[in-house]
Design an enzyme around this catalytic site. Structure first.
Site, PDB file in Angstrom:
ATOM      1  N   GLU A  54       0.984  -1.461  -0.129  1.00 13.31           N
ATOM      2  CA  GLU A  54      -0.056   0.092   0.031  1.00 13.31           C
ATOM      3  C   GLU A  54       0.946   1.276   0.053  1.00 13.31           C
ATOM      4  O   GLU A  54       1.623   1.516   0.966  1.00 13.31           O
ATOM      5  CB  GLU A  54      -0.955  -0.149   1.228  1.00 13.31           C
ATOM      6  CG  GLU A  54      -1.782   1.097   1.402  1.00 13.31           C
ATOM      7  CD  GLU A  54      -2.460   1.400   2.636  1.00 13.31           C
ATOM      8  OE1 GLU A  54      -3.468   2.204   2.722  1.00 13.31           O
ATOM      9  OE2 GLU A  54      -2.167   0.763   3.720  1.00 13.31           O
ATOM     10  N   GLU A 153     -11.487   2.738   5.575  1.00 16.94           N
ATOM     11  CA  GLU A 153     -10.289   3.158   6.324  1.00 16.94           C
ATOM     12  C   GLU A 153     -10.548   4.752   6.800  1.00 16.94           C
ATOM     13  O   GLU A 153      -9.780   5.467   6.079  1.00 16.94           O
ATOM     14  CB  GLU A 153      -9.065   2.970   5.829  1.00 16.94           C
ATOM     15  CG  GLU A 153      -8.170   2.920   7.132  1.00 16.94           C
ATOM     16  CD  GLU A 153      -6.586   2.504   6.597  1.00 16.94           C
ATOM     17  OE1 GLU A 153      -5.891   1.763   7.058  1.00 16.94           O
ATOM     18  OE2 GLU A 153      -6.177   3.001   5.173  1.00 16.94           O
TER      19      GLU A 153
END
Length: 186
Positions: A54, A153
């Protein structure tokens, strides 16, 4: 991960050491990261699992995080050359570092193993005020054939149920009930 049935693992890239010039250590850090990813991918393959890398923005979230853009991640994934390593594309970080989300989603779609969402700049729910048009983005993901999970998130402005109210509205706009079943199926 095996015990809870989680087939995907986020493999962190690490941080530029304190007091070190990023450019001065970038090559060594990339080499180490690539070696570590190959090692991790081989272990994960034994368990039939996928590793996810990520890019995290270094403008707001973590100034020292090594992996910052989808372009950098794609180049590293190509160098690693393992099919069980994928891109975890967090649209919050991608927007901050590069913008142009439609192009990035289309370009990197074959590498994407997981999507995460949060509104920019506040990192709140997708329906909170901000830069991103999530109904458009979700339709784009559908048109690209994305069938994976979309991770939320973000920092909810209220409690968890309030923080998911946007999802209920989205489902209703798509003719779905809150559990994700079609109203026509009733």
């Amino acid at each position: 991960a095996r015990a809870v049935g989680c087939p995907r693992i986020h493999v962190m890239a690490g941080r530029v050491p304190l007091g070190t010039d990023r450019a001065a250590v970038a090559g060594e850090m990339e080499t180490t990261f690539i070696e570590n990813l190959r090692y991790a991918a081989d272990l994960l393959a034994q368990e039939d699992m996928i590793g996810l890398v990520e890019p995290i923005n270094n403008r707001i979230t973590d100034p020292r995080y090594f992996l910052n853009t989808p372009h950098q991640a794609a180049a590293i994934l190509e160098k690693v050359g393992r099919p069980n390593l994928k891109l975890q594309l967090d649209l919050f970080h991608c927007q901050i570092m590069d913008g142009n989300l439609s192009h990035n989603l289309e370009t990197y779609f074959p590498l994407i193993g997981h999507i995460q969402v949060a509104q920019v700049p506040g990192r709140h729910e997708p329906d909170s005020p901000g830069e991103l048009n999530f109904p458009y983005i979700f339709k784009l993901l559908e048109s690209l054939g994305y069938t994976g999970y979309v991770g939320c998130e973000y920092a909810p402005k209220g409690d968890t149920l309030e923080g998911l109210r946007w999802l209920h509205s989205y489902w209703e706009s798509r003719g779905l009930q809150h559990a994700g079943t079609s109203k026509a199926a009733e």
